[in-house]
Design a protein around this motif. Structure first.
Motif, short mmCIF file in Angstrom:
data_model
loop_
_atom_site.label_atom_id
_atom_site.label_comp_id
_atom_site.label_asym_id
_atom_site.label_seq_id
_atom_site.Cartn_x
_atom_site.Cartn_y
_atom_site.Cartn_z
N THR A 194 6.78 12.37 -23.20
CA THR A 194 5.87 11.45 -22.52
C THR A 194 6.08 11.50 -21.01
O THR A 194 5.11 11.45 -20.24
CB THR A 194 6.08 10.01 -23.01
N THR A 195 7.32 11.64 -20.55
CA THR A 195 7.60 11.73 -19.12
C THR A 195 6.99 12.99 -18.53
O THR A 195 6.47 12.98 -17.41
CB THR A 195 9.11 11.70 -18.87
N ILE A 196 7.05 14.09 -19.28
CA ILE A 196 6.46 15.34 -18.80
C ILE A 196 4.94 15.20 -18.69
O ILE A 196 4.33 15.63 -17.70
CB ILE A 196 6.82 16.50 -19.75
N ALA B 63 4.47 8.76 -14.62
CA ALA B 63 4.49 7.31 -14.38
C ALA B 63 5.20 6.56 -15.50
O ALA B 63 5.53 5.37 -15.36
CB ALA B 63 3.06 6.78 -14.24
N PHE B 64 5.44 7.25 -16.62
CA PHE B 64 6.08 6.60 -17.76
C PHE B 64 7.45 6.05 -17.41
O PHE B 64 7.85 4.98 -17.88
CB PHE B 64 6.19 7.60 -18.92
N MET B 65 8.20 6.76 -16.57
CA MET B 65 9.58 6.36 -16.26
C MET B 65 9.69 5.56 -14.97
O MET B 65 10.79 5.42 -14.43
CB MET B 65 10.46 7.61 -16.18
N GLY C 258 9.79 2.15 -12.68
CA GLY C 258 10.42 0.86 -12.92
C GLY C 258 9.47 -0.16 -13.52
O GLY C 258 9.85 -0.92 -14.44
N ASN C 259 8.25 -0.21 -13.01
CA ASN C 259 7.28 -1.19 -13.53
C ASN C 259 6.97 -0.95 -14.99
O ASN C 259 6.86 -1.90 -15.78
CB ASN C 259 6.00 -1.14 -12.69
N ASN C 260 6.80 0.32 -15.35
CA ASN C 260 6.45 0.61 -16.75
C ASN C 260 7.63 0.34 -17.68
O ASN C 260 7.44 -0.16 -18.80
CB ASN C 260 5.99 2.06 -16.89
N ILE C 261 8.82 0.67 -17.23
CA ILE C 261 10.00 0.39 -18.06
C ILE C 261 10.15 -1.11 -18.28
O ILE C 261 10.42 -1.58 -19.39
CB ILE C 261 11.26 0.97 -17.41
N SER C 262 9.96 -1.88 -17.20
CA SER C 262 10.03 -3.34 -17.32
C SER C 262 8.97 -3.87 -18.27
O SER C 262 9.23 -4.76 -19.08
CB SER C 262 9.87 -3.99 -15.94
N ASN C 263 7.77 -3.28 -18.21
CA ASN C 263 6.69 -3.70 -19.10
C ASN C 263 7.03 -3.39 -20.56
O ASN C 263 6.77 -4.20 -21.46
CB ASN C 263 5.39 -2.99 -18.71
N MET C 264 7.63 -2.23 -20.81
CA MET C 264 8.02 -1.89 -22.18
C MET C 264 9.10 -2.84 -22.70
O MET C 264 9.08 -3.23 -23.87
CB MET C 264 8.50 -0.44 -22.25
N LEU C 265 10.03 -3.20 -21.84
CA LEU C 265 11.07 -4.14 -22.25
C LEU C 265 10.47 -5.49 -22.60
O LEU C 265 10.89 -6.14 -23.58
CB LEU C 265 12.12 -4.28 -21.15
N MET D 145 -0.29 5.56 -21.53
CA MET D 145 0.07 6.26 -20.30
C MET D 145 -0.55 7.65 -20.23
O MET D 145 -0.96 8.11 -19.17
CB MET D 145 1.59 6.35 -20.19
N ILE D 146 -0.59 8.33 -21.38
CA ILE D 146 -1.16 9.68 -21.40
C ILE D 146 -2.67 9.63 -21.31
O ILE D 146 -3.32 10.59 -20.88
CB ILE D 146 -0.69 10.42 -22.67
N GLY D 147 -3.27 8.50 -21.70
CA GLY D 147 -4.71 8.36 -21.62
C GLY D 147 -5.45 8.71 -22.89
O GLY D 147 -6.67 8.92 -22.87
N PHE D 148 -4.73 8.73 -24.03
CA PHE D 148 -5.40 8.98 -25.29
C PHE D 148 -6.24 7.77 -25.68
O PHE D 148 -5.95 6.63 -25.29
CB PHE D 148 -4.37 9.22 -26.40
#
Length: 321
Positions: free
Chosen positions: A36-38, A42-44, A46-53, A293-296
């Motif tokens: 997903t990072t590749i 934007a996956f990794m 800070g904002n996205n990580i905080s959102n996932m948490l 994030m990938i846009g699927f």
């Protein structure tokens, strides 16, 4: 070929098998994160990580309870309905911080009572866990719709909005609550008499009875804990989503079961850990987020989720074998 040579050739294969058995779920999670990072750097962030948490914490809280009931050869389909009912309760007062304690007490009472009813139906009336928890799920849904007339209204007390959607130096408050619960219930399973009895009740019910364990009491306690944790998750989740309807937490019943099983908790009971269940929950959250994030298209979320379950389940079956 000599026996010694055969042993040398088999040694690397055995090592790979051991890695797959012991760390298969971790490898799946790492693989998903890397891919997903590749595809989406934007996956990794800070904002996205905080959102996932933020998203992971309510599911993780429910998973803890689901692990406990699966360990005693059960399952709990009522957790999502308990969550939604607790969320409705959160908006049934004046929406002030002074209402936080009454909201908490009423929601917890509903969750604990639901768990008690589930446990009694299963142990005293020999109702299957599927039917018992399906019945309480439907009952709560009907009561909820009757109470709200199909359209809940009101405000969640601000303290629950803080706990459900805000962070302290980037660490969500709801994740802090999850960490505390994980420590408490992991210690309860691994260090207490209750934990030993949970594993024995699920792993060998006949032996549990022979050594004098009250399996009914252990099973009821597990369902009561699951109901209470679902109610707590519902309050926190109501603060995360900001608005409340009759379907808050929808899908958590299946997601929590899938997460537990992917994490190595045996549906036959008596084997698994809370940390394993949380690893399964982490995979689901990463999948949900990766699709966006990938846009699927959102439909891909279900497809990819199914593929991840198949792969992770394959590791689980090999480990169980």
């Amino acid at each position: 070929m000599t026996q010694a040579a055969q042993s040398q050739n088999q040694a690397p294969q055995n090592t790979l098998r051991e890695i797959a058995r012991n760390y298969g779920i971790h490898l799946v999670l790492v693989f998903l994160i890397v891919v997903t990072t590749i595809l989406s750097p934007a996956f990794m962030t800070g904002n996205n990580i905080s959102n996932m948490l933020l998203q992971a914490a309510p599911l993780g809280i429910v998973v803890i309870g689901q692990v406990l009931v699966i360990l005693v050869r059960g399952l709990d389909l009522s957790v999502a309905s308990v969550m939604a009912t607790a969320a409705v309760v959160a908006t049934s007062f004046n929406g002030q911080d002074s209402d936080a304690l009454p909201v908490f007490l009423v929601a917890m009472a509903i969750g604990l009572l639901t768990g008690l009813v589930n446990g009694l139906l299963i142990t005293k009336r020999n109702v299957s866990p599927f039917l018992a928890t399906l019945a309480t799920m439907t009952l709560l849904q009907g009561l909820r719709f009757a109470y709200t007339q199909g359209a809940p209204s009101g405000n969640v007390p601000p303290i629950y909005r803080v706990l459900g959607s805000q962070s302290f130096y980037g660490i969500p408050y709801n994740m802090m609550i999850l960490v505390v619960l994980v420590v408490v219930f992991s210690a309860l399973l691994n260090k207490s008499t209750y934990g030993r009895r949970v594993y024995l009740t699920g792993g060998n019910p006949v032996m549990a009875r022979l050594v004098g364990i009250n399996s009914d009491r252990i099973t009821i306690a597990s369902y009561v804990i699951s109901g209470g944790l679902a109610a707590l998750a519902g309050l926190i989740y109501s603060g995360f989503v900001g608005i409340v309807d009759n379907w808050v937490g929808r899908g958590f019943e299946l997601d929590s079961i899938v997460a537990a099983v992917m994490g190595g908790v045996a549906l036959s009971g008596g084997r698994g850990t809370i940390l394993g269940g949380l690893m399964g929950a982490a995979i689901l959250i990463v999948v949900f987020n990766a699709v966006l994030m990938i846009g699927f298209p959102i439909q891909f979320q279900i497809i990819i989720k199914g593929l991840v379950i198949i792969v992770a389940a394959a590791f689980y079956v090999r480990k169980a074998a």
